[in-house]
Design a protein around this motif. Structure first.
Motif, PDB file in Angstrom:
ATOM      1  N   VAL A   1      60.453 -30.640 -22.246  1.00 24.13           N
ATOM      2  CA  VAL A   1      59.567 -29.472 -22.342  1.00 24.13           C
ATOM      3  C   VAL A   1      59.054 -29.353 -23.794  1.00 24.13           C
ATOM      4  CG1 VAL A   1      59.402 -26.946 -22.138  1.00 24.13           C
ATOM      5  CG2 VAL A   1      60.763 -28.248 -20.471  1.00 24.13           C
ATOM      6  N   ALA A   2      59.975 -29.529 -24.741  1.00 22.24           N
ATOM      7  CA  ALA A   2      59.596 -29.436 -26.164  1.00 22.24           C
ATOM      8  C   ALA A   2      58.585 -30.520 -26.523  1.00 22.24           C
ATOM      9  CB  ALA A   2      60.852 -29.573 -27.033  1.00 22.24           C
ATOM     10  N   TRP A   3      58.824 -31.727 -26.041  1.00 25.00           N
ATOM     11  CA  TRP A   3      57.930 -32.855 -26.341  1.00 25.00           C
ATOM     12  C   TRP A   3      56.533 -32.587 -25.768  1.00 25.00           C
ATOM     13  CZ3 TRP A   3      55.190 -36.239 -23.242  1.00 25.00           C
ATOM     14  CH2 TRP A   3      54.665 -37.372 -23.887  1.00 25.00           C
ATOM     15  N   ALA A   4      56.493 -32.139 -24.504  1.00 28.15           N
ATOM     16  CA  ALA A   4      55.204 -31.884 -23.850  1.00 28.15           C
ATOM     17  C   ALA A   4      54.464 -30.729 -24.537  1.00 28.15           C
ATOM     18  CB  ALA A   4      55.420 -31.578 -22.373  1.00 28.15           C
ATOM     19  N   ALA A   5      55.225 -29.716 -24.969  1.00 32.78           N
ATOM     20  CA  ALA A   5      54.591 -28.572 -25.652  1.00 32.78           C
ATOM     21  C   ALA A   5      53.997 -29.030 -26.983  1.00 32.78           C
ATOM     22  CB  ALA A   5      55.622 -27.465 -25.881  1.00 32.78           C
ATOM     23  N   ARG A   6      54.711 -29.893 -27.689  1.00 35.19           N
ATOM     24  CA  ARG A   6      54.197 -30.395 -28.961  1.00 35.19           C
ATOM     25  C   ARG A   6      52.959 -31.262 -28.742  1.00 35.19           C
ATOM     26  NH1 ARG A   6      56.837 -34.919 -32.321  1.00 35.19           N
ATOM     27  NH2 ARG A   6      55.868 -35.881 -30.524  1.00 35.19           N
ATOM     28  N   GLU A   7      53.008 -32.112 -27.714  1.00 42.33           N
ATOM     29  CA  GLU A   7      51.848 -32.965 -27.392  1.00 42.33           C
ATOM     30  C   GLU A   7      50.612 -32.107 -27.126  1.00 42.33           C
ATOM     31  OE1 GLU A   7      51.575 -36.707 -26.711  1.00 42.33           O
ATOM     32  OE2 GLU A   7      53.013 -36.245 -28.297  1.00 42.33           O
ATOM     33  N   ALA A   8      50.853 -30.947 -26.440  1.00 47.88           N
ATOM     34  CA  ALA A   8      49.729 -30.068 -26.069  1.00 47.88           C
ATOM     35  C   ALA A   8      49.373 -29.106 -27.198  1.00 47.88           C
ATOM     36  CB  ALA A   8      50.099 -29.293 -24.810  1.00 47.88           C
ATOM     37  N   GLY A   9      50.108 -29.178 -28.309  1.00 49.07           N
ATOM     38  CA  GLY A   9      49.833 -28.299 -29.451  1.00 49.07           C
ATOM     39  C   GLY A   9      50.160 -26.840 -29.180  1.00 49.07           C
ATOM     40  N   LEU A  10      51.166 -26.598 -28.338  1.00 42.31           N
ATOM     41  CA  LEU A  10      51.495 -25.205 -27.976  1.00 42.31           C
ATOM     42  C   LEU A  10      52.503 -24.577 -28.929  1.00 42.31           C
ATOM     43  CD1 LEU A  10      52.022 -25.513 -24.109  1.00 42.31           C
ATOM     44  CD2 LEU A  10      49.931 -24.946 -25.353  1.00 42.31           C
ATOM     45  N   ASP A  11      52.455 -23.265 -29.012  1.00 45.46           N
ATOM     46  CA  ASP A  11      53.475 -22.501 -29.724  1.00 45.46           C
ATOM     47  C   ASP A  11      54.683 -22.415 -28.778  1.00 45.46           C
ATOM     48  OD1 ASP A  11      55.138 -20.554 -30.669  1.00 45.46           O
ATOM     49  OD2 ASP A  11      53.590 -18.995 -30.836  1.00 45.46           O
ATOM     50  N   VAL A  12      55.817 -23.016 -29.203  1.00 43.66           N
ATOM     51  CA  VAL A  12      56.963 -23.112 -28.284  1.00 43.66           C
ATOM     52  C   VAL A  12      57.659 -21.777 -28.039  1.00 43.66           C
ATOM     53  CG1 VAL A  12      57.478 -25.545 -28.704  1.00 43.66           C
ATOM     54  CG2 VAL A  12      58.557 -23.804 -30.128  1.00 43.66           C
ATOM     55  N   THR A  13      57.219 -20.731 -28.723  1.00 40.91           N
ATOM     56  CA  THR A  13      57.829 -19.428 -28.451  1.00 40.91           C
ATOM     57  C   THR A  13      56.925 -18.575 -27.550  1.00 40.91           C
ATOM     58  OG1 THR A  13      56.863 -18.510 -30.438  1.00 40.91           O
ATOM     59  CG2 THR A  13      59.100 -19.382 -30.633  1.00 40.91           C
ATOM     60  N   CYS A  14      55.751 -19.129 -27.191  1.00 42.35           N
ATOM     61  CA  CYS A  14      54.802 -18.338 -26.387  1.00 42.35           C
ATOM     62  C   CYS A  14      55.070 -18.571 -24.902  1.00 42.35           C
ATOM     63  CB  CYS A  14      53.369 -18.724 -26.748  1.00 42.35           C
ATOM     64  SG  CYS A  14      52.177 -17.912 -25.682  1.00 42.35           S
ATOM     65  N   GLU A  15      55.646 -17.557 -24.269  1.00 39.46           N
ATOM     66  CA  GLU A  15      56.083 -17.685 -22.876  1.00 39.46           C
ATOM     67  C   GLU A  15      54.918 -18.026 -21.936  1.00 39.46           C
ATOM     68  OE1 GLU A  15      59.228 -15.118 -21.877  1.00 39.46           O
ATOM     69  OE2 GLU A  15      59.460 -16.210 -19.982  1.00 39.46           O
ATOM     70  N   SER A  16      53.744 -17.414 -22.146  1.00 38.74           N
ATOM     71  CA  SER A  16      52.656 -17.659 -21.179  1.00 38.74           C
ATOM     72  C   SER A  16      52.118 -19.085 -21.298  1.00 38.74           C
ATOM     73  CB  SER A  16      51.544 -16.626 -21.328  1.00 38.74           C
ATOM     74  OG  SER A  16      51.046 -16.664 -22.628  1.00 38.74           O
ATOM     75  N   SER A  17      52.037 -19.641 -22.521  1.00 34.85           N
ATOM     76  CA  SER A  17      51.578 -21.040 -22.647  1.00 34.85           C
ATOM     77  C   SER A  17      52.579 -21.975 -22.002  1.00 34.85           C
ATOM     78  CB  SER A  17      51.443 -21.470 -24.109  1.00 34.85           C
ATOM     79  OG  SER A  17      50.847 -20.495 -24.871  1.00 34.85           O
ATOM     80  N   LEU A  18      53.869 -21.697 -22.222  1.00 33.37           N
ATOM     81  CA  LEU A  18      54.901 -22.572 -21.652  1.00 33.37           C
ATOM     82  C   LEU A  18      54.886 -22.500 -20.130  1.00 33.37           C
ATOM     83  CD1 LEU A  18      57.858 -22.000 -24.139  1.00 33.37           C
ATOM     84  CD2 LEU A  18      56.495 -24.061 -23.884  1.00 33.37           C
ATOM     85  N   GLN A  19      54.634 -21.311 -19.624  1.00 31.47           N
ATOM     86  CA  GLN A  19      54.582 -21.117 -18.172  1.00 31.47           C
ATOM     87  C   GLN A  19      53.535 -22.051 -17.556  1.00 31.47           C
ATOM     88  OE1 GLN A  19      56.270 -18.018 -16.454  1.00 31.47           O
ATOM     89  NE2 GLN A  19      56.138 -19.752 -15.044  1.00 31.47           N
ATOM     90  N   THR A  20      52.353 -22.114 -18.171  1.00 33.82           N
ATOM     91  CA  THR A  20      51.283 -22.987 -17.667  1.00 33.82           C
ATOM     92  C   THR A  20      51.710 -24.447 -17.774  1.00 33.82           C
ATOM     93  OG1 THR A  20      49.785 -21.345 -18.570  1.00 33.82           O
ATOM     94  CG2 THR A  20      48.786 -23.416 -17.894  1.00 33.82           C
ATOM     95  N   LEU A  21      52.296 -24.794 -18.912  1.00 34.15           N
ATOM     96  CA  LEU A  21      52.744 -26.180 -19.114  1.00 34.15           C
ATOM     97  C   LEU A  21      53.742 -26.602 -18.032  1.00 34.15           C
ATOM     98  CD1 LEU A  21      52.934 -28.452 -21.633  1.00 34.15           C
ATOM     99  CD2 LEU A  21      55.203 -27.484 -21.781  1.00 34.15           C
ATOM    100  N   LEU A  22      54.664 -25.682 -17.709  1.00 36.00           N
ATOM    101  CA  LEU A  22      55.738 -25.994 -16.764  1.00 36.00           C
ATOM    102  C   LEU A  22      55.213 -26.271 -15.358  1.00 36.00           C
ATOM    103  CD1 LEU A  22      58.242 -23.286 -18.003  1.00 36.00           C
ATOM    104  CD2 LEU A  22      58.714 -25.740 -17.958  1.00 36.00           C
ATOM    105  N   GLN A  23      54.052 -25.655 -15.051  1.00 37.72           N
ATOM    106  CA  GLN A  23      53.517 -25.827 -13.690  1.00 37.72           C
ATOM    107  C   GLN A  23      53.182 -27.287 -13.383  1.00 37.72           C
ATOM    108  OE1 GLN A  23      50.376 -22.960 -13.658  1.00 37.72           O
ATOM    109  NE2 GLN A  23      51.819 -21.275 -13.379  1.00 37.72           N
ATOM    110  N   ASN A  24      52.802 -28.039 -14.426  1.00 35.85           N
ATOM    111  CA  ASN A  24      52.411 -29.436 -14.175  1.00 35.85           C
ATOM    112  C   ASN A  24      53.373 -30.450 -14.791  1.00 35.85           C
ATOM    113  OD1 ASN A  24      49.958 -28.743 -12.871  1.00 35.85           O
ATOM    114  ND2 ASN A  24      49.217 -28.071 -14.878  1.00 35.85           N
ATOM    115  N   LEU A  25      54.524 -29.970 -15.206  1.00 33.95           N
ATOM    116  CA  LEU A  25      55.443 -30.874 -15.909  1.00 33.95           C
ATOM    117  C   LEU A  25      56.245 -31.728 -14.924  1.00 33.95           C
ATOM    118  CD1 LEU A  25      56.405 -31.297 -18.907  1.00 33.95           C
ATOM    119  CD2 LEU A  25      58.407 -29.959 -18.239  1.00 33.95           C
ATOM    120  N   LYS A  26      56.267 -33.026 -15.193  1.00 32.93           N
ATOM    121  CA  LYS A  26      57.073 -33.917 -14.334  1.00 32.93           C
ATOM    122  C   LYS A  26      58.106 -34.621 -15.203  1.00 32.93           C
ATOM    123  CE  LYS A  26      54.028 -34.801 -10.486  1.00 32.93           C
ATOM    124  NZ  LYS A  26      52.942 -33.931 -10.986  1.00 32.93           N
ATOM    125  N   ILE A  27      59.371 -34.413 -14.875  1.00 33.29           N
ATOM    126  CA  ILE A  27      60.457 -35.068 -15.623  1.00 33.29           C
ATOM    127  C   ILE A  27      61.166 -36.010 -14.656  1.00 33.29           C
ATOM    128  CG2 ILE A  27      62.614 -34.719 -16.882  1.00 33.29           C
ATOM    129  CD1 ILE A  27      61.608 -31.874 -17.525  1.00 33.29           C
TER     130      ILE A  27
END
Ligand code: DC
Length: 230
Positions: A45-71
């Motif tokens: 999750v941290a790696w994908a958030a960094r790749e997408a340039g997201l603020d890792v403390t922002c719950e709404s950005s992470l929420q969107t990221l998680l919807q398409n995350l495949k591990i």
């Protein structure tokens, strides 16, 4: 109380550098169990958030990221390969930068909520070892055998330092900064409100400071055999 898990579940929790992943891989191979590295999921999750340039403390950005995350994990002879959105990230998620980002995302409620069903599903069909911080308290509170590994800060920092020297090209790494980073992560992981690091009441505490990998692995295998083979 009826156990919800169908399979044999062994949980191994504890702080960074206690030896969880090395020991878990060894025991999984010896006892023919699946190995589920829940920390690697937070690292993805941290790696994908960094790749997408997201603020890792922002719950709404992470929420969107998680919807398409495949591990995805892939067993291999040498290593357990980790794939995130089909990128092979096995080494990339072990950098000091991802250490810190993973600790940050792991305190965000929507991240924990999204990973919990994946962690449980991973142990659905096979007997498994689950390595984490909340494996015995939250993910599998009814696990068949729970272990909590720990060691003093200096010992854990030395182990992590040696591991990072091996895994990264970063010449900047020094023992003092690794010790500080571990102390900070210990503090963050055990003081967060969401599933903090703590020993489950029924977990067996093992101090790994004066034991080598083989010693810790054998001790856990003996506990397993005593409990399940009579
Ligand atoms: O075990 P690790 O160092 O790979 O874990 C990375 C981060 O994820 C660490 O800061 C703690 C967090 N984590 C967690 O909160 N819950 C878990 N079950 C596993 C890891």
């Amino acid at each position: 109380m009826q156990k919800p898990e169908k399979n044999f579940i062994l949980t191994i929790d504890g702080p960074s550098g206690a030896g969880k992943s090395t020991v878990s891989k060894k025991i999984a191979a010896r006892l023919n169990l699946s190995y589920i590295d829940t920390g690697a999921m937070y690292r993805c999750v941290a790696w994908a958030a960094r790749e997408a340039g997201l603020d890792v403390t922002c719950e709404s950005s992470l929420q969107t990221l998680l919807q398409n995350l495949k591990i995805r994990f892939q067993a291999s002879n040498e290593n357990n390969l980790v794939f995130c959105n089909e990128h092979e990230v096995t080494s990339a998620i072990r950098s000091p930068e991802i250490d810190a980002l993973a600790s940050a995302v792991s305190s965000v409620a929507c991240v924990r909520k999204a990973l919990l069903p994946l962690q449980r599903a991973a142990a659905q069909y096979n007997p498994a070892i689950i390595d984490g911080r909340d494996a015995g308290t939250v993910i599998f509170p009814h696990a068949d055998l729970k272990i909590y590994l720990d060691a003093d800060l200096a010992t854990r920092a030395k182990r992590r330092f040696a591991e990072q020297k091996l895994n990264t090209e970063n010449a900047e790494i020094d023992l003092k900064s690794v010790t500080e980073a571990i102390a900070n992560r210990d503090q963050a992981d055990s003081s967060r409100s969401e599933a903090p690091l703590r020993k489950a009441e029924d977990a067996i505490f093992v101090d790994t400071a004066n034991l080598d990998i083989e010693g810790v692995s054998q001790l856990i295998i003996d506990l397993y055999k005593a409990r399940f083979n009579g």
